[in-house]
Design a protein around this motif. Structure first.
Motif, PDB file in Angstrom:
ATOM      1  N   HIS A  41       0.882  -1.170   0.000  1.00  0.00           N
ATOM      2  CA  HIS A  41       0.000   0.000   0.000  1.00  0.00           C
ATOM      3  C   HIS A  41       0.914   1.213   0.000  1.00  0.00           C
ATOM      4  N   ALA A  42       0.837   2.012  -1.055  1.00  0.00           N
ATOM      5  CA  ALA A  42       1.745   3.165  -1.189  1.00  0.00           C
ATOM      6  C   ALA A  42       0.969   4.477  -1.066  1.00  0.00           C
ATOM      7  N   TYR A  43       1.575   5.430  -0.359  1.00  0.00           N
ATOM      8  CA  TYR A  43       0.975   6.761  -0.194  1.00  0.00           C
ATOM      9  C   TYR A  43       1.996   7.805  -0.645  1.00  0.00           C
ATOM     10  N   TRP A  44       1.503   8.849  -1.229  1.00  0.00           N
ATOM     11  CA  TRP A  44       2.362  10.006  -1.547  1.00  0.00           C
ATOM     12  C   TRP A  44       1.736  11.202  -0.818  1.00  0.00           C
ATOM     13  N   ASN A  45       2.445  11.664   0.219  1.00  0.00           N
ATOM     14  CA  ASN A  45       1.895  12.692   1.119  1.00  0.00           C
ATOM     15  C   ASN A  45       2.673  14.005   1.000  1.00  0.00           C
ATOM     16  N   PRO A  46       2.182  14.949   0.197  1.00  0.00           N
ATOM     17  CA  PRO A  46       2.911  16.210   0.013  1.00  0.00           C
ATOM     18  C   PRO A  46       3.025  17.027   1.300  1.00  0.00           C
ATOM     19  N   LEU A  47       4.160  17.674   1.482  1.00  0.00           N
ATOM     20  CA  LEU A  47       4.447  18.661   2.539  1.00  0.00           C
ATOM     21  C   LEU A  47       4.382  18.102   3.962  1.00  0.00           C
ATOM     22  N   MET A  48       4.336  16.804   4.089  1.00  0.00           N
ATOM     23  CA  MET A  48       4.164  16.194   5.407  1.00  0.00           C
ATOM     24  C   MET A  48       5.255  16.594   6.396  1.00  0.00           C
ATOM     25  N   VAL A  49       6.491  16.646   5.905  1.00  0.00           N
ATOM     26  CA  VAL A  49       7.618  16.879   6.814  1.00  0.00           C
ATOM     27  C   VAL A  49       7.499  18.232   7.544  1.00  0.00           C
ATOM     28  N   TRP A  50       6.742  19.165   6.960  1.00  0.00           N
ATOM     29  CA  TRP A  50       6.617  20.510   7.567  1.00  0.00           C
ATOM     30  C   TRP A  50       5.831  20.468   8.871  1.00  0.00           C
ATOM     31  N   ILE A  51       5.035  19.433   9.036  1.00  0.00           N
ATOM     32  CA  ILE A  51       4.328  19.298  10.321  1.00  0.00           C
ATOM     33  C   ILE A  51       5.348  19.081  11.435  1.00  0.00           C
ATOM     34  N   TRP A  52       6.313  18.202  11.175  1.00  0.00           N
ATOM     35  CA  TRP A  52       7.295  17.872  12.231  1.00  0.00           C
ATOM     36  C   TRP A  52       8.286  19.024  12.401  1.00  0.00           C
ATOM     37  N   ILE A  53       8.665  19.656  11.290  1.00  0.00           N
ATOM     38  CA  ILE A  53       9.569  20.818  11.398  1.00  0.00           C
ATOM     39  C   ILE A  53       8.860  21.938  12.161  1.00  0.00           C
ATOM     40  N   GLY A  54       7.580  22.144  11.819  1.00  0.00           N
ATOM     41  CA  GLY A  54       6.798  23.183  12.502  1.00  0.00           C
ATOM     42  C   GLY A  54       6.712  22.924  13.996  1.00  0.00           C
ATOM     43  N   ALA A  55       6.593  21.645  14.361  1.00  0.00           N
ATOM     44  CA  ALA A  55       6.510  21.317  15.792  1.00  0.00           C
ATOM     45  C   ALA A  55       7.825  21.648  16.493  1.00  0.00           C
ATOM     46  N   ILE A  56       8.934  21.377  15.823  1.00  0.00           N
ATOM     47  CA  ILE A  56      10.249  21.695  16.421  1.00  0.00           C
ATOM     48  C   ILE A  56      10.381  23.208  16.583  1.00  0.00           C
ATOM     49  N   VAL A  57       9.975  23.948  15.544  1.00  0.00           N
ATOM     50  CA  VAL A  57      10.043  25.423  15.618  1.00  0.00           C
ATOM     51  C   VAL A  57       9.146  25.923  16.763  1.00  0.00           C
ATOM     52  N   THR A  58       7.962  25.329  16.886  1.00  0.00           N
ATOM     53  CA  THR A  58       7.039  25.724  17.960  1.00  0.00           C
ATOM     54  C   THR A  58       7.678  25.497  19.327  1.00  0.00           C
ATOM     55  N   ALA A  59       8.306  24.343  19.485  1.00  0.00           N
ATOM     56  CA  ALA A  59       8.937  24.033  20.780  1.00  0.00           C
ATOM     57  C   ALA A  59      10.074  25.011  21.065  1.00  0.00           C
ATOM     58  N   LEU A  60      10.890  25.296  20.046  1.00  0.00           N
ATOM     59  CA  LEU A  60      12.011  26.226  20.253  1.00  0.00           C
ATOM     60  C   LEU A  60      11.496  27.632  20.592  1.00  0.00           C
TER      61      LEU A  60
END
Lengths: 717, 92
Positions: free
Chosen positions: A664-683
């Motif tokens: 089962h394959a998924y192509w999820n655009p811009l997903m990584v920005w959620i995790w980067i955004g969380a790091i920026v939020t924490a900082l």
């Protein structure tokens, strides 16, 4: 060891109970010795509960399957780090863990109050006071009659509030500890022995929990949930004591920020775990337990915004107090629905009989909050009124209103199955559509306010200021939205979201550049006098404001990542040797199929070559594991992340007829920005918690205390 | 039996340690008098108004506020500061 652990939690209960009673009597009689004794008892709870935690971890590490909790949640082949996670993987252990964190928070708060008391005593000693009054800042102030009236001491006000509120706050925290210790001792003890013969091995840790994120996600989440007890205790103490001034709200805000940071990290780690482990290509499903964590996060976020109204203008005091209460109560509610099986969830612990305990505690807490409020509501009278709808104040009000509407919508959707069962006799799940339909437009409006709020002036904003501040961001927002449309995005929500992201990021960039320009004009920015130095100086001068803007940048990045899900693609099919599959810009080729076996699990793995435009990119290994101790199988997702999109592969099983692996394959655009955004939020949050680096005390901008004390006409003459 | 004895000793040791901690130590510091507390609250308020004035001035210099907004905001804050100072002098 299990006897010692049982004794430790019993002793902790006695200590917490003594702390509460001695604290109440000490405060009622003004007996400083009794108050001090109560505080020492409250501090002692933490090391004693630590002993219990160490005992339980020891039992887990020693594979002592005579203890029911260890037999139920651990097994011999479990790696060391997952054995530590066993502590919070079951009902009884996680309740002990909760108590431990709560007593740790209380310990830190009490230790802080002791250190603050010593610092205050030193700072207000006669010699130091003389030095402080000789300072430039103090010279501008009228000389007050009391010995404590110096600028230096004013800087100590939040510390004074912490110290003065601590005795009552310790009683409140102790009462909360008593509740959890009662559960630990009498309703869900982790030290109960098995009534039957000791099994040779345990049932093992739930395979879903055998991931690195799961070692850290629950502690972070718990630190968030439990952490809200501290601002609650200080807020309730301030209300009951009718603590004069507004510095108590600083103490409450700082502790809320700590808990908010942990809860944010916990929620995002939970989303990341769901994304990497559950194998459905998503990270948030509006699951009741996800919602349970989200609800206090929403009200805490509302509080962190509306508290500025109280600090700056003495407004929204009632609202803020109830937001703090609601945040705590929602954290308790979250714990309740996670542990009692009230609602069905992949996260929830099994059905248990501790529900009535939580209901009783919730009712008592609510009654105490209500009593404290009605008895002291005149203390919360607002000092100012809203002067205009086009003002920073109204921006905060709208922000709070939207956050509260989202809170109610999420709460309603979460409890609806229970309500429907009461009314109609069957559980009706509102489903993801309900949450998305209501919340997505509200969140978009919230994003808009994130950009608008900081650009509005306090009290009232003129049309000229509006034009000056909003033209550039609005133009950028419209251009970004148009570019998204031209780039092929057709769903209106992502288009609006990208446009708003452009708008908000421009407003934040303007805030930083305008502020840094002022510092540069004044010759600031260090020896180099450059922009980076000016921006650093600007940020450190007002960490709360500029840290807050960085948090907003993080939230915008998360929003961009979420909006990307509107462009997701997915496909599924059998993948015999050398079979091809197309997804997004990639072609996937099945290269190999392997099997492995170890003491903990057996696994099947698929080797998939990833190509783009005929060029080899990488090889990915989605797998499926069968855990022997628990007899459960679990998908091991393979993910390739780039800033533009994630390629997400799931080994979905084998074709029943041919035996070929199914991919089962998924192509999820811009997903990584959620995790980067969380790091920026924490900082950004960490930055916002740092103290400002700027001189304080004297009146700014040519205004001094004498002028301010003079009649208004004289000041303006 | 041996394990039970060790556990019993450990329990007694823990209780003694906790009792020692509870029974030793000084007194809690009592708070300011109501008059001092009220004066402190007023000084805190004044300090906040100064901070607000400083922020307002900075936003004006940054070009975020027009002349009209700045003057109105500054006037209101100065008025507030004057009221607080008068209250402080009345209570001193």
């Amino acid at each position: 060891m299990q006897l010692f652990g049982s004794f430790a939690i019993l002793l902790a209960l006695v200590l917490a109970g003594y702390g509460v009673l001695a604290g109440i009597f000490g405060l009622a009689r003004g007996d400083s010795r009794l108050i001090a004794s109560a505080q020492r008892a409250a501090m002692a709870v933490f090391p004693v509960v630590t002993v219990a935690v160490v005992c339980l971890v020891g039992l887990i590490l020693r594979n002592d399957f005579t203890v029911a909790y260890v037999a139920e949640h651990s097994n011999r082949a479990l790696p060391f780090y997952y054995k530590i996670a066993v502590l919070w993987s079951g009902q009884e252990g996680s309740l002990l863990f909760w108590t431990w964190l709560l007593s740790g928070y209380a310990f830190i708060a009490l230790l802080g109050a002791r250190r603050k008391a010593r610092g205050i005593a030193q700072a207000t000693a006669p010699g130091n006071l003389a030095a402080a009054t000789a300072g430039a800042g103090a010279a501008a102030l009228p000389v007050p009659a009391t010995r404590a009236a110096t600028d230096e001491e004013e800087a100590l006000s939040p510390r004074l509030a912490h110290r003065n509120l601590m005795p009552l706050a310790a009683v409140i925290l102790g009462a909360i500890e008593c509740f959890f210790l009662l559960l630990n001792n009498f309703a869900a003890s982790p030290f109960v022995t098995l009534p039957v013969a000791t099994p040779p091995d345990g049932n093992g840790l739930n395979p879903l929990l055998q991931y690195a994120q799961m070692v850290i996600h629950p502690p972070m989440l718990y630190l968030g949930y439990v952490g809200f007890s501290v601002p609650f205790a200080f807020c309730l103490a301030a209300l009951i004591k009718r603590y004069p001034g507004d510095r108590w709200i600083h103490v409450t805000r700082r502790w809320t920020m700590v808990a908010w940071l942990f809860l944010t990290i916990g929620i995002v780690l939970g989303g990341n775990w769901a994304y990497r482990v559950l194998g459905w290509g998503g990270y948030w499903a509006w699951d009741p337990v996800e919602n349970a964590a989200f609800l206090p996060w929403l009200t805490a976020t509302a509080f962190l915004h509306s508290v500025m109204m109280q600090e700056k203008r003495g407004m929204l005091k009632v609202w803020n107090v109830w937001l703090v209460f609601a945040t705590f109560l929602l954290a308790v509610f979250g714990d309740f629905i996670t542990r009692t099986g009230l609602v069905a969830s992949v996260h929830a612990f099994a059905q248990s009989d501790i529900g009535p305990w939580f209901v009783a505690f919730f009712i008592v807490a609510l009654l105490v909050c209500g009593w404290a409020y009605f008895r002291n509501r005149d203390f919360l009278k607002s000092e100012n009124a809203l002067e205009s709808t086009v003002s920073r104040e109204s921006g905060f009000l709208f922000n709070n209103f939207i956050l509260l509407v989202i809170t109610f919508a999420v709460l309603w959707g979460t409890v609806f199955p229970v309500v429907s069962e009461w009314i109609e006799g069957q559980k009706i799940d509102v489903g993801r559509v309900f949450f998305d339909r209501i919340n997505v437009p509200l969140f978009l409006f919230l994003l808009f306010l994130t950009g608008v709020g900081p650009l509005l002036a306090w009290r009232r904003t003129s049309l000229n200021s509006l034009k000056r501040n909003f033209t550039a961001p609005a133009v950028v927002g419209v251009l970004v939205a148009a570019a998204s449309l031209l780039g092929g995005v057709r769903d209106p929500y992502p288009i609006v979201c990208f446009g708003l992201a452009g708008f908000v990021l421009t407003t934040i960039a303007m805030e930083f550049t305008r502020g840094a320009a002022v510092i540069r004009r004044r010759g600031g920015g260090g020896i180099l006098g450059g922009w980076p130095a000016a921006l650093t100086q600007l940020t450190l001068r007002n960490t709360r404001r500029y840290g807050g803007y960085i948090v907003h940048v993080g939230i915008i990045l998360i929003a961009i990542g979420i909006a990307g899900s509107g462009l997701n693609q997915q496909t599924q099919g059998a993948m015999p040797y050398h079979a091809h599959m197309r997804i997004g810009p990639y072609t996937l080729v099945s290269e190999n199929y392997t099997q492995n076996d170890n003491a903990n699990y057996a696994s099947n793995s698929l080797e998939v070559a990833v190509e783009r435009g005929g060029q080899y990119v990488t090889t990915m290994y989605p797998a499926r594991r069968f855990y022997k101790a628990s007899n459960q199988d679990q998908s091991m997702v393979a993910i390739r992340s780039t800033p533009l999109a994630d390629l997400y592969l799931v080994y979905a099983g084998n074709d029943p007829s041919s035996g070929d692996p199914i991919l089962h394959a998924y192509w999820n655009p811009l997903m990584v920005w959620i995790w980067i955004g969380a790091i920026v939020t924490a900082l950004g949050t960490l930055l916002a918690m740092l103290p400002n680096r700027r001189p304080s005390g004297g009146a700014p901008g040519g205004v001094n205390a004498r002028a301010a004390a003079a009649p208004v006409e004289e000041v303006h003459a | 039996m041996g394990t039970g004895l060790v556990a019993a000793f450990a329990c007694v040791f823990l209780t003694v340690m906790v009792a020692y901690f509870l029974l030793t130590g000084g007194e809690a510091q009592l708070e300011d008098s109501p008059r001092e507390a009220e004066l402190r609250a007023l000084r805190e308020r004044k300090r906040t108004i100064y901070d607000n004035l400083r922020d307002l001035h900075f936003e004006f210099l940054a070009g975020k506020l027009g002349e009209e907004d700045y003057r109105r905001g500054r006037g209101a804050l100065e008025q507030e500061a004057a009221q607080v100072t008068r209250k402080m002098e009345g209570r001193a």
